[in-house]
Scaffold this active site. Structure first.
Site, PDB file in Angstrom:
ATOM      1  N   ALA A 127       0.829  -1.213   0.000  1.00 25.93           N
ATOM      2  CA  ALA A 127       0.000   0.000   0.000  1.00 25.93           C
ATOM      3  C   ALA A 127       0.858   1.255   0.000  1.00 25.93           C
ATOM      4  O   ALA A 127       0.588   2.211  -0.739  1.00 25.93           O
ATOM      5  CB  ALA A 127      -0.942  -0.014   1.200  1.00 25.93           C
ATOM      6  N   ASP A 128       1.906   1.267   0.820  1.00 20.58           N
ATOM      7  CA  ASP A 128       2.787   2.430   0.879  1.00 20.58           C
ATOM      8  C   ASP A 128       3.486   2.662  -0.453  1.00 20.58           C
ATOM      9  O   ASP A 128       3.554   3.798  -0.951  1.00 20.58           O
ATOM     10  CB  ASP A 128       3.829   2.248   1.976  1.00 20.58           C
ATOM     11  N   ILE A 129       4.032   1.578  -1.027  1.00 24.84           N
ATOM     12  CA  ILE A 129       4.787   1.719  -2.278  1.00 24.84           C
ATOM     13  C   ILE A 129       3.869   2.111  -3.431  1.00 24.84           C
ATOM     14  O   ILE A 129       4.176   3.004  -4.228  1.00 24.84           O
ATOM     15  CB  ILE A 129       5.528   0.418  -2.613  1.00 24.84           C
TER      16      ILE A 129
END
Length: 206
Positions: A127-129
């Site tokens: 999700a962050d990437i």
């Protein structure tokens, strides 16, 4: 057996838990800016501005006069990219965008592991990437628009939107058939045979 983790040699944790550092930036020069000095510096920032989701939730940027409306009021040509977990509006807008929770909310964890078993956490921060990548796309598209039409943009990028968008086969399957995809373990959703097999030399993937 679950053993305590040794954080001392972990690169990620050493970065995460390092002592706070003073950050110098042209907008601040290390001192709280006045409204006049801040406006002058924002006019000198002609390209893009990225707002972190945590800063938005805390209200820190708004207090400094750096929310999207405040920045673009001073400099309409700025491409303002606002990152968050669930978007700027809606019932989840004020929730923090934590990677593992976003993966659960977006449904990507429901596609990992074996059927009827505990979902497996991906080995990377998906999700962050993905949210960061979509933030880059938003900034670049905003800059292209600025070059073509000489005007800025405010871009709303949510981690959950990016995570759902990455599930191309599963999303397409649901939109076309109404069926929710299930986890397949090591098998491939579109190709057969395509999975891990136990061979004499060890595990082999076809």
């Amino acid at each position: 057996e679950i053993r305590p983790r040794d954080w001392s040699s972990d690169v990620c944790s050493s970065d995460l838990y390092r002592k706070p550092r003073r950050v110098e930036h042209p907008l601040f020069d290390g001192e709280p800016p006045t409204a006049v000095s801040r406006s002058g510096r924002l006019r000198l920032c002609p390209y893009y501005f990225v707002q972190d989701g945590q800063a938005r939730l805390s209200g820190a940027l708004a207090k400094l006069g750096l929310s999207a409306d405040q920045v673009r009021r001073v400099n309409p040509g700025v491409v303002y990219v606002s990152m968050s977990g669930y978007g700027q509006t809606g019932p989840y807008a004020k929730r923090a965008g934590v990677n593992f929770i976003v993966e659960s909310f977006a449904g990507s964890l429901a596609l990992t592991g074996e059927k009827n078993d505990v979902p497996m956490h991906p080995g990377i921060q998906t999700a962050d990437i993905l949210g960061g990548m979509f933030g880059v796309y938003a900034a670049l598209s905003g800059l292209v628009n600025k070059l073509r039409h000489q005007e800025g943009r405010t871009c709303d990028v949510a981690l959950v939107d990016a995570t759902i968008a990455a599930a191309v086969w599963e999303t397409a399957n649901y939109l076309n058939t109404g069926e929710v995809s299930e986890p397949l373990g090591h098998r491939h959703r579109m190709s057969t045979p395509s999975q891990f097999y136990q061979a004499e030399i060890g595990r082999a993937h076809v």
